[in-house]
Scaffold this active site. Structure first.
Site, PDB file in Angstrom:
ATOM      1  N   GLY A   1       2.121 -11.024   8.007  1.00 32.85           N
ATOM      2  CA  GLY A   1       1.075 -10.019   8.208  1.00 32.85           C
ATOM      3  C   GLY A   1      -0.271 -10.440   7.661  1.00 32.85           C
ATOM      4  O   GLY A   1      -0.515 -11.628   7.445  1.00 32.85           O
ATOM      5  N   ALA A   2      -1.145  -9.427   7.440  1.00 35.06           N
ATOM      6  CA  ALA A   2      -2.559  -9.683   7.119  1.00 35.06           C
ATOM      7  C   ALA A   2      -3.100 -10.684   8.139  1.00 35.06           C
ATOM      8  O   ALA A   2      -3.627 -11.744   7.799  1.00 35.06           O
ATOM      9  CB  ALA A   2      -2.729 -10.182   5.687  1.00 35.06           C
TER      10      ALA A   2
ATOM     11  N   HIS B   1      -3.385 -16.582  13.308  1.00 31.86           N
ATOM     12  CA  HIS B   1      -2.165 -15.971  13.856  1.00 31.86           C
ATOM     13  C   HIS B   1      -2.366 -15.629  15.341  1.00 31.86           C
ATOM     14  O   HIS B   1      -1.465 -15.816  16.151  1.00 31.86           O
ATOM     15  CB  HIS B   1      -1.830 -14.658  13.121  1.00 31.86           C
ATOM     16  CG  HIS B   1      -1.440 -14.837  11.691  1.00 31.86           C
ATOM     17  ND1 HIS B   1      -2.171 -14.301  10.652  1.00 31.86           N
ATOM     18  CD2 HIS B   1      -0.395 -15.484  11.119  1.00 31.86           C
ATOM     19  CE1 HIS B   1      -1.581 -14.600   9.506  1.00 31.86           C
ATOM     20  NE2 HIS B   1      -0.517 -15.316   9.753  1.00 31.86           N
TER      21      HIS B   1
ATOM     22  N   GLN C   1      10.871 -15.877  -0.888  1.00 30.95           N
ATOM     23  CA  GLN C   1      10.136 -17.144  -0.882  1.00 30.95           C
ATOM     24  C   GLN C   1       9.005 -17.175  -1.913  1.00 30.95           C
ATOM     25  O   GLN C   1       8.271 -18.148  -1.998  1.00 30.95           O
ATOM     26  CB  GLN C   1       9.608 -17.474   0.515  1.00 30.95           C
ATOM     27  CG  GLN C   1       8.461 -16.612   0.998  1.00 30.95           C
ATOM     28  CD  GLN C   1       8.107 -16.905   2.445  1.00 30.95           C
ATOM     29  OE1 GLN C   1       8.836 -16.526   3.370  1.00 30.95           O
ATOM     30  NE2 GLN C   1       7.009 -17.616   2.678  1.00 30.95           N
TER      31      GLN C   1
ATOM     32  N   GLU D   1       0.060 -25.517  11.496  1.00 35.05           N
ATOM     33  CA  GLU D   1       0.154 -26.775  10.727  1.00 35.05           C
ATOM     34  C   GLU D   1      -0.470 -26.662   9.344  1.00 35.05           C
ATOM     35  O   GLU D   1      -0.400 -27.597   8.565  1.00 35.05           O
ATOM     36  CB  GLU D   1      -0.513 -27.918  11.501  1.00 35.05           C
ATOM     37  CG  GLU D   1       0.311 -28.383  12.684  1.00 35.05           C
ATOM     38  CD  GLU D   1      -0.276 -29.587  13.373  1.00 35.05           C
ATOM     39  OE1 GLU D   1      -1.465 -29.902  13.130  1.00 35.05           O
ATOM     40  OE2 GLU D   1       0.443 -30.209  14.171  1.00 35.05           O
TER      41      GLU D   1
ATOM     42  N   ASP E   1       0.665 -24.935   6.961  1.00 39.03           N
ATOM     43  CA  ASP E   1       1.845 -25.118   6.109  1.00 39.03           C
ATOM     44  C   ASP E   1       2.686 -26.223   6.743  1.00 39.03           C
ATOM     45  O   ASP E   1       3.766 -25.970   7.294  1.00 39.03           O
ATOM     46  CB  ASP E   1       2.619 -23.804   6.007  1.00 39.03           C
ATOM     47  CG  ASP E   1       1.771 -22.736   5.341  1.00 39.03           C
ATOM     48  OD1 ASP E   1       1.430 -22.901   4.168  1.00 39.03           O
ATOM     49  OD2 ASP E   1       1.408 -21.752   6.019  1.00 39.03           O
TER      50      ASP E   1
ATOM     51  N   MET F   1      -7.919 -20.926   7.752  1.00 40.17           N
ATOM     52  CA  MET F   1      -7.650 -19.479   7.745  1.00 40.17           C
ATOM     53  C   MET F   1      -6.309 -19.190   7.091  1.00 40.17           C
ATOM     54  O   MET F   1      -5.327 -19.895   7.320  1.00 40.17           O
ATOM     55  CB  MET F   1      -7.668 -18.943   9.166  1.00 40.17           C
ATOM     56  CG  MET F   1      -9.069 -18.824   9.675  1.00 40.17           C
ATOM     57  SD  MET F   1      -9.165 -17.797  11.123  1.00 40.17           S
ATOM     58  CE  MET F   1     -10.860 -18.114  11.559  1.00 40.17           C
ATOM     59  N   SER F   2      -6.303 -18.161   6.252  1.00 42.77           N
ATOM     60  CA  SER F   2      -5.097 -17.797   5.521  1.00 42.77           C
ATOM     61  C   SER F   2      -5.206 -16.326   5.132  1.00 42.77           C
ATOM     62  O   SER F   2      -6.304 -15.828   4.863  1.00 42.77           O
ATOM     63  CB  SER F   2      -5.016 -18.647   4.247  1.00 42.77           C
ATOM     64  OG  SER F   2      -4.119 -18.067   3.328  1.00 42.77           O
TER      65      SER F   2
ATOM     66  N   ARG G   1      -4.356 -15.178   2.441  1.00 40.76           N
ATOM     67  CA  ARG G   1      -4.796 -15.149   1.043  1.00 40.76           C
ATOM     68  C   ARG G   1      -6.323 -15.149   0.922  1.00 40.76           C
ATOM     69  O   ARG G   1      -6.857 -14.723  -0.099  1.00 40.76           O
ATOM     70  CB  ARG G   1      -4.243 -16.357   0.284  1.00 40.76           C
ATOM     71  CG  ARG G   1      -2.772 -16.257   0.002  1.00 40.76           C
ATOM     72  CD  ARG G   1      -2.356 -17.308  -1.006  1.00 40.76           C
ATOM     73  NE  ARG G   1      -1.056 -17.009  -1.567  1.00 40.76           N
ATOM     74  CZ  ARG G   1       0.099 -17.383  -1.041  1.00 40.76           C
ATOM     75  NH1 ARG G   1       0.105 -18.098   0.053  1.00 40.76           N
ATOM     76  NH2 ARG G   1       1.241 -17.046  -1.603  1.00 40.76           N
TER      77      ARG G   1
HETATM   78  O1  PAF Z   1       4.226 -19.012   6.980  1.00 38.36           O
HETATM   79  C1  PAF Z   1       4.566 -17.834   6.712  1.00 38.36           C
HETATM   80  O2  PAF Z   1       3.804 -16.886   6.899  1.00 38.36           O
HETATM   81  C2  PAF Z   1       5.955 -17.572   6.164  1.00 38.36           C
HETATM   82  O3  PAF Z   1       6.365 -18.580   5.323  1.00 38.36           O
HETATM   83  C3  PAF Z   1       7.008 -17.321   7.267  1.00 38.36           C
HETATM   84  C4  PAF Z   1       7.233 -18.550   8.138  1.00 38.36           C
HETATM   85  C5  PAF Z   1       6.581 -16.154   8.133  1.00 38.36           C
HETATM   86  C6  PAF Z   1       8.351 -16.959   6.627  1.00 38.36           C
HETATM   87  O4  PAF Z   1       8.250 -15.818   5.830  1.00 38.36           O
END
Ligand code: PAF
Length: 282
Positions: A31-32, A37, A61, A150, A152, A186-187, A189
């Site tokens: 989300g956010a 996205h 996580q 990419e 992450d 972009m994130s 956070r």
């Molecule tokens: O990249 C993320 O936002 C998260 O690690 C994911 C892949 C949705 C898993 O919770």
């Protein structure tokens, strides 16, 4: 726009689509939502009959309780944003209980050592949490194609490994990093950064860019030295790590070898927020 909170209802909705051999593109998120996205969803919409997005802040996580508590949760705004893209998107926004059924723990995964590097060693347990949630979501949604940014990059390689090891019939598609005008990746956070820090954070991508030139024209040591010196002189930024690694094994490289693809990975902290980025070097 269809928004499901229960996996049973989502499965019920998707079942006839699958029987009609409609292809499903899936974008897992926490989300956010931001334009990064949306670009994943745009690709999912253009390459599949149906696009599903999950919005779920996955507790297993996070290895830092404060980070989990402060992670932005903006479901109404996310849904409104998705509506601007297409009303055909299917949203799955479950509760922790709907996913974990009272047992909120991560399973243990064998990623052939990909999880011993960078984010794995700096965030113990993180990739078991990611593997746990992504596998669960894949089992619920059963997509043909799944899209990951990419930004992450290590996560992307780890998910590819998880899919391969579990013989899941899903294409994992990596999508380029989406950046602000000043180069900041972009994130979700970024929402927690002050306007001033956001502006200053341009230094991250700029530094990666120069490190790339140094890698190409000189060597790994010079690139590393440059990054360390740059952040030593940036009072507001703390460098957690800068690593040049083999793109496939993710093992840290100390010198260049022919026919190997390298990437530079960086994590910095600003205003108590952890920012991650990377760049392909060759
Ligand atoms: O990249 C993320 O936002 C998260 O690690 C994911 C892949 C949705 C898993 O919770």
């Amino acid at each position: 726009m269809k928004v499901f909170h229960a996996q049973s209802q989502l499965s019920q909705y998707l079942q006839p689509l699958k029987q009609a051999l409609q292809t499903i593109g899936f974008v897992p998120t926490m989300g956010a939502l931001h334009n990064g996205h949306l670009s994943l969803l745009q690709q999912a919409l253009s390459e599949n009959d149906v696009a599903v997005v999950s919005i779920f802040v996955n507790p297993t996580q996070f290895n830092n309780a404060e980070d989990l508590a402060k992670y932005p949760r903006t479901l109404d705004r996310d849904v409104a944003l998705l509506e601007t893209l297409s009303d055909k998107i299917i949203v799955y926004a479950p509760s922790v209980d709907d996913i974990y059924e009272g047992n909120t723990v991560a399973k243990s995964f064998d990623y052939d050592g990909l999880d011993n590097e960078m984010e794995g060693s700096n965030r113990p347990g993180h990739f078991n949490g990611v593997g746990t949630i992504v596998k669960k979501l894949f089992e619920i949604v059963q997509p043909n194609n799944a899209y990951f940014g990419e930004k992450d990059f290590q996560q992307l390689q780890i998910i590819r490994k998880m899919v391969e090891k579990n013989k899941m019939n899903i294409n994992v598609i990596g999508c380029p990093i989406f950046r602000e005008a000043n180069g900041l990746a972009m994130s979700s956070r970024n929402e927690r950064l002050s306007a001033q820090a956001k502006e200053k954070a341009a230094v991250i991508y700029k530094t990666l860019h120069t490190a790339k030139s140094l890698f190409i024209e000189k060597d790994i040591v010079q690139a590393e030295q440059f990054v360390k010196e740059t952040f030593a002189n940036e009072a507001d930024f703390d460098l957690e790590y800068f690593v040049i690694a083999d793109e496939v094994s993710l093992k840290t490289a100390t010198q260049k070898t022919a026919h190997t693809k390298y990437r530079a990975f960086i994590v910095v902290h600003v205003e108590g927020i952890r920012l991650i980025d990377n760049i392909a070097l060759n």
